[in-house]
Motif scaffolding. Structure first.
Motif, PDB file in Angstrom:
ATOM      1  N   PHE A   1      -5.538  -4.975  -4.888  1.00  0.00           N
ATOM      2  CA  PHE A   1      -5.794  -3.952  -3.878  1.00  0.00           C
ATOM      3  C   PHE A   1      -6.532  -2.766  -4.477  1.00  0.00           C
TER       4      PHE A   1
ATOM      5  N   ARG B   1      -1.171   7.657  -2.057  1.00  0.00           N
ATOM      6  CA  ARG B   1      -2.254   8.147  -1.209  1.00  0.00           C
ATOM      7  C   ARG B   1      -3.120   9.195  -1.915  1.00  0.00           C
TER       8      ARG B   1
ATOM      9  N   LEU C   1      -4.768   4.068   4.607  1.00  0.00           N
ATOM     10  CA  LEU C   1      -3.671   3.670   5.483  1.00  0.00           C
ATOM     11  C   LEU C   1      -2.851   2.528   4.896  1.00  0.00           C
ATOM     12  N   ARG C   2      -3.471   1.709   4.076  1.00  0.00           N
ATOM     13  CA  ARG C   2      -2.761   0.599   3.446  1.00  0.00           C
ATOM     14  C   ARG C   2      -2.045   1.014   2.162  1.00  0.00           C
TER      15      ARG C   2
ATOM     16  N   ARG D   1       1.996   2.067  13.243  1.00  0.00           N
ATOM     17  CA  ARG D   1       1.357   0.885  13.826  1.00  0.00           C
ATOM     18  C   ARG D   1       0.917   1.204  15.244  1.00  0.00           C
TER      19      ARG D   1
ATOM     20  N   ARG E   1      -0.929  -5.533  -5.910  1.00  0.00           N
ATOM     21  CA  ARG E   1      -1.328  -4.125  -5.977  1.00  0.00           C
ATOM     22  C   ARG E   1      -2.566  -3.951  -6.858  1.00  0.00           C
TER      23      ARG E   1
ATOM     24  N   ALA F   1      -6.023  -1.739   9.634  1.00  0.00           N
ATOM     25  CA  ALA F   1      -4.940  -1.559   8.661  1.00  0.00           C
ATOM     26  C   ALA F   1      -3.598  -1.274   9.326  1.00  0.00           C
ATOM     27  N   ILE F   2      -3.605  -0.925  10.600  1.00  0.00           N
ATOM     28  CA  ILE F   2      -2.354  -0.510  11.257  1.00  0.00           C
ATOM     29  C   ILE F   2      -2.104  -1.340  12.508  1.00  0.00           C
TER      30      ILE F   2
ATOM     31  N   TRP G   1      -9.159   2.505   5.915  1.00  0.00           N
ATOM     32  CA  TRP G   1      -8.309   1.320   5.726  1.00  0.00           C
ATOM     33  C   TRP G   1      -7.563   1.415   4.394  1.00  0.00           C
TER      34      TRP G   1
ATOM     35  N   GLN H   1       0.528   2.868  -0.315  1.00  0.00           N
ATOM     36  CA  GLN H   1       1.916   3.268  -0.159  1.00  0.00           C
ATOM     37  C   GLN H   1       2.040   4.778  -0.282  1.00  0.00           C
TER      38      GLN H   1
ATOM     39  N   THR I   1     -10.704  -2.856  -3.438  1.00  0.00           N
ATOM     40  CA  THR I   1     -11.042  -1.949  -2.336  1.00  0.00           C
ATOM     41  C   THR I   1     -12.078  -0.902  -2.748  1.00  0.00           C
TER      42      THR I   1
ATOM     43  N   ASP J   1       3.640   6.652   7.416  1.00  0.00           N
ATOM     44  CA  ASP J   1       4.359   5.547   6.790  1.00  0.00           C
ATOM     45  C   ASP J   1       4.909   4.634   7.878  1.00  0.00           C
TER      46      ASP J   1
END
Length: 547
Positions: A23, A70, A63-64, A121, A20, A180-181, A60, A66, A27, A118
């Protein structure tokens, strides 16, 4: 001192926190870097870049993230894009407005996706359309806000700015944010040589379309290559293919001119065509690739279901074959056993009768009477094993007379077990082969007498519709649910028979039911544990048409 439990959990927790941390630090840095790279593609006479890959990185990122992260992803998007715009030399008011516009864009995308974001996909065409709609709605909001801010601060033309911002951001969100999905990887991986050949064809097509002397009319060739890749390769590969095609078309255009070539003094029409082309590539790629993924997933499910059904059918066929084989073995055993036993039983009965005609005392006659009853019972069981013979012609069977004979035949056995057999006259007439009816009822009464020690056996008869129901009730221990399920299985004896000198082989109920069924009737058994058994012999009633 570290406990074993703590020691066991220690390696996994830092790993998750580390991921995390990477990330959340890497990013935003990537967003700043991509923003600065995009700003090198400054559009002539417009305050924005021709293409903004940072928009895809922001999508991205969101969407990635949690669920609870957000809002912080939106904050990071605002800070990173504002800093990047300020570092590029834009005034701070404009940098702040552009950073806010980028944040609004991502917020709109998340709002359109809704609570389902959440675990979202690209597994179905419906979800693909939903993501494309979210990307287009977010880019439209960005285009309006960016164009408004630019017009207020710099006096830039509203419509060209809005169109270029919308098209460039939508393609980046769809092709970069879509990564990302992605759904789970497909089992089948394309061959490297196949990808290489396709890449070579794509490069040649791009050169013909966007290279020196390229023609706008040839741009359809790019979509032919895209379609081939989207329909042939996995979703991940197809998106990367389209992303690289967009980057290559942009670089070709900026460096060599081509179908959409432009310079500072050129009209804005060609650059607008280019970014519109890139946005169309994103929509086309997502919808075609996701539709292919869904169709293949459905085909795999259908194939798996068909294989499972086939396996189940094969298992049922094997079970049926085993059941038929067991049934054949039982029938062969029953037939062979009955024929082998018939001769010695005939000898026992014959010699017993001869002995009974001699001068014997009462005790000796009692012994021989027991032998004769046992031989008669065994003879009835042997007869019951022979099921293959066709029944005789149906007779008019007087039910009262039938019950009386059966009651008399089992009176001695009942007395020996201190049980009583009660029957009430009914005056009914059944239509059946009399020997079959007698043997079937004899089996039911014999069972009842066996289990009604020190109790009573009650035989009643009644007509229900077109059938005669002869009911045999005992007050013995009854049957458990498990025993009831196997009551008609041949050679099965339930635990209730343990310790009872019944001498049975577990053939009586099965034989009785077979005898009843071949006369158009049936045998049913019901019981509550500890409250006896109720067995019903059902036979067709004699009607006026039978007389």
């Amino acid at each position: 001192m570290t406990t074993p439990t703590t020691a066991g959990k220690a390696p996994s927790a830092p790993s998750s926190r580390t991921r995390r941390w990477v990330f959340w630090t890497s990013t935003p840095i990537a967003i700043v870097a991509l923003s600065l790279a995009g700003l090198t593609l400054q559009a002539p006479a417009l305050p924005i870049a021709w293409w903004w890959p940072a928009a895809g990185a922001c999508a991205w990122f969101a969407l990635r993230a949690q669920r609870g992260e957000r809002r912080w992803a939106l904050v990071a998007t605002f800070v990173a894009t504002t800093i990047a715009n300020a570092l590029s030399g834009r005034p701070w008011p404009l940098a702040l407005l552009f950073g806010l516009s980028n944040t609004i864009e991502i917020a709109v995308m998340l709002a359109v996706l809704g609570r389902g974001v959440d675990g979202f996909r690209l597994t179905t065409l419906t979800r693909g359309v939903r993501f494309v709609a979210a990307a287009l709605a977010a880019s439209a909001a960005l285009g309006i806000s960016i164009a408004t801010a630019a017009a207020l601060v710099t006096g830039a033309a509203f419509l060209p700015t809005a169109i270029v911002a919308f098209a460039s951001h939508s393609s980046a969100i769809m092709l970069i944010g879509g990564l990302a999905i992605l759904p789970p990887r497909e089992a089948k991986v394309p061959q490297a040589i196949e990808i290489a050949v396709h890449a070579a064809i794509a490069a040649a097509t791009l050169f013909l379309t966007f290279g020196p002397g390229g023609e706008t009319s040839l741009s359809f060739l790019v979509f032919a290559v895209l379609a081939a890749g989207c329909l042939r390769f996995p979703l991940r590969t197809a998106i990367w293919q389209s992303l690289l095609i967009c980057i290559a078309s942009l670089l070709f255009t900026l460096s060599t001119g081509g179908a959409f070539g432009f310079d500072i003094t050129a009209s804005r029409t060609s650059p607008v065509n280019l970014v519109t082309f890139m946005s169309t590539v994103g929509v086309f790629t997502l919808l075609v690739s996701v539709a292919r993924y869904e169709s293949r997933a459905n085909a795999a499910l259908a194939l798996s279901a068909a294989e499972e059904r086939g396996e189940a059918e094969r298992a049922r066929a094997a079970a049926l074959a085993t059941q038929l084989d067991l049934q054949r073995q039982r029938e062969d055993f029953a037939t062979t056993t009955s024929h082998e036993l018939r001769t010695p039983l005939t000898n026992i009965v014959g010699y017993t009768d001869l002995l009974l005609d001699t001068g014997l005392d009462d005790q000796q006659r009692g012994w021989l009477a027991k032998v004769r009853r046992g031989a008669d019972r065994l003879t009835a069981l042997v007869d019951g094993l022979i099921e293959a013979r066709a029944p005789g012609a149906p007779d008019a069977v007087a039910v009262d007379s039938l019950i009386s004979r059966i009651r008399a035949a089992h009176a001695g056995e009942a007395a020996a077990r201190h049980a009583s057999i009660f029957a009430a006259p009914s005056g009914l007439i059944a239509r059946a082969h009399e020997a079959d009816a007698e043997r079937a009822l004899s089996s039911l009464v014999s069972n009842a007498v066996t289990f009604a020690e020190n109790g009573a056996v009650i035989i009643t008869a009644a007509r229900i519709d077109d059938d005669i129901w002869i009911t045999v009730i005992d007050d013995g221990p009854g049957m458990t649910a498990s025993t009831l399920r196997h009551a008609f299985d041949r050679f099965y004896r339930g635990p209730e028979a343990a310790g009872r000198e019944s001498g049975g082989l577990g053939l009586g109920l099965g034989s009785a039911r077979d005898l009843a069924r071949r006369n158009g009737g049936d045998v049913t058994v019901s019981s509550d544990t500890g409250h006896g058994v109720s067995a019903v012999l059902r036979l067709p009633a004699l009607t006026n048409d039978d007389t």
